[in-house]
Write a protein that holds these residues in place. Structure first.
Motif: not given
Ligand SMILES: [Zn+2]
Ligand SMILES: [Zn+2]
Length: 475
Positions: A260-271
């Motif tokens: 559903m949610d594939h690949g590199a994350r944004s810094s916001q989500v990563a945080l």
């Protein structure tokens, strides 16, 4: 809030190292330069509307404008190039369908062709560009060369314009010539020089940061391997590190593998993911339970490494945003349409390639997280518990011994994973001793449990449902 202001504030409040901030996209400088680009174009009669209509591929007029970012294909440097094709007859541009502003521009071009030169801005130019005036492909035999007008400090004076034929006075014997000339744009070149060199600097910075993190990962991997090493004679933190890394893998901090949610994350989500991970470690008291002080130190290093990667991501993201903002502004004010062309034209293998965290993350899982084997990688694909004792079928797929026995009893010949006809051939010969040893070493608890449940199952098979399992005790 204006972007320039917000950008400055973000750079200041994220606690980035000062040498990073020095490398940030000089947004305000670019904005100032853009103003000069705009003025330069306007003085040539190329306001956004005129440019849009001249660049329009559907434009049927006899004048066409082309704009390319990487005019020099043999170089890594961006060189924007604006060329104009004009259909001329007797030194006069032929045109029947142009708007008044386009005509004005054409007249300027016509004059410049006749003069074989462009009159340039009177403003002192920081980097005078040489060779932008690539001039006319085939100089026209035009005599009416107007003298350059005196230039006032703020305004570029163009020579008196030549008339444009409103009606294409088509003459069968003279269909004119096509002239191609490059419009020398000083500030346009300067704008992209600034942008290109900054993208390069950011790439270099990113490479340095990645190298630094990679060294740290290798170091840390050795440390964790040491404290998580199973040993019968000394304390180790194998189980705790396993739990921590399992949580870390679940958190998918920088990359998602869900469909559903594939690949590199944004810094916001990563945080957010990183905070979730830390909270879980905290709530479960995992770091507190470490038996070795070295483990605690290593865990702090692990957190710092992740924070560092996150900071990198934030910084690059911010700069990427600044680039896209300034390019959009550029397009809005010039109609040259470079927002889409720039990311492919500029040579950036880091920043604009969007793989800021990829290499570091890959290395983190290969050289750090995998130091502590995860149970998930050693499960029997049939019963989803540790594949102990492991039977390796001829097709190389591994199942626990109980599952293989059951499949054989059902007389199913085919491997449940690859359908190879190998199940009935399996015997005690297929027991993978090395893997078995490895499982006992790294998953002692799970191996023991599995052994026990195997024994109970066999007891029930042999003695009926009334079988009561007794742990082996020395009498
Ligand atoms: Zn199984
Ligand atoms: Zn198989």
């Amino acid at each position: 809030m204006k972007f320039a202001h917000g950008f400055k504030e973000s750079l200041a409040t994220h606690d980035f190292p000062p040498h990073w901030v020095d490398h940030a996209i000089p947004y305000s400088q670019l904005k100032k330069c853009l103003k000069k680009v705009q003025r330069e174009l306007r003085e040539l009669g190329l306001d956004p509307d005129t440019l849009r209509s001249l660049l329009d591929p559907g434009n049927t007029s006899t004048v066409a404008v082309q704009y390319k970012l990487n005019a020099a294909s043999d170089s890594n440097l961006l060189r924007p190039k604006l060329t104009v094709n004009v259909h001329m007859r007797n030194g006069v541009p032929i045109d029947a369908s142009l708007t008044p502003t386009s005509k004005e521009f054409l007249n300027k071009i016509a004059t410049s062709i006749s003069q074989d030169q462009w009159i340039h801005t009177s403003e002192p130019v920081a980097q005078p560009k040489t060779g932008t005036l690539d001039s006319v492909s085939a100089p026209l035999p035009v005599s009416s060369s107007a003298e350059s007008a005196p230039q006032s400090p703020d305004e570029v004076q163009h020579p008196p314009a030549q008339p444009v034929n409103d009606t294409a006075n088509l003459d069968a014997t003279d269909d004119g010539t096509y002239e191609t000339l490059e419009v020398p744009l000083v500030f346009d070149g300067e704008f992209f020089n600034i942008l290109q060199s900054d993208v390069n600097n950011l790439d270099t910075l990113q490479t340095q940061e990645e190298e630094r993190m990679k060294v740290e990962i290798v170091d840390l991997g050795k440390e964790v391997a040491q404290v998580a090493k199973p040993s019968r004679f000394s304390k180790n933190d194998l189980a705790r590190w396993r739990n921590i890394f399992e949580l870390y893998l679940d958190a998918e901090v920088f990359f998602a593998t869900h469909e559903m949610d594939h690949g590199a994350r944004s810094s916001q989500v990563a945080l957010k993911q990183l905070q979730w991970f830390q909270n879980q470690v905290e709530t479960r008291g995992l770091a507190k339970e470490f038996k070795l002080a070295e483990s605690r130190a290593a865990f702090t290093r692990f957190l710092n490494l992740n924070a560092s990667l996150l900071k990198n991501l934030q910084f690059q993201e911010l700069n990427k945003l600044a680039i896209s903002k300034i390019l959009k502004k550029f397009d809005k004010r010039t109609s040259l349409g470079i927002s889409k062309a720039f990311p492919t034209a500029v040579h950036s293998n880091k920043l604009l390639a969007g793989n800021v965290a990829r290499d570091v993350c890959a290395q983190m899982s290969q050289e750090l997280v995998s130091v502590v084997p995860q149970l998930n990688d050693y499960l029997c694909p049939v019963c989803f518990s540790l594949a102990y004792l492991p039977i390796r079928l001829d097709c190389q797929h591994v199942f626990c011994i109980r599952c293989v026995v059951k499949i054989q009893r059902r007389k199913e010949k085919h491997c449940p994973l690859c359908r190879a006809n190998v199940v009935m051939k399996a015997s005690t010969e297929n027991l993978d001793f090395e893997l078995s040893k490895y499982m006992r070493k790294y998953f002692p608890k799970e191996a023991k449990e599995k052994q026990r449940s195997n024994d109970i199952e066999r007891g029930i098979e042999d003695f009926g449902p009334g079988y009561v399992h007794r742990e082996c005790t020395v009498m």
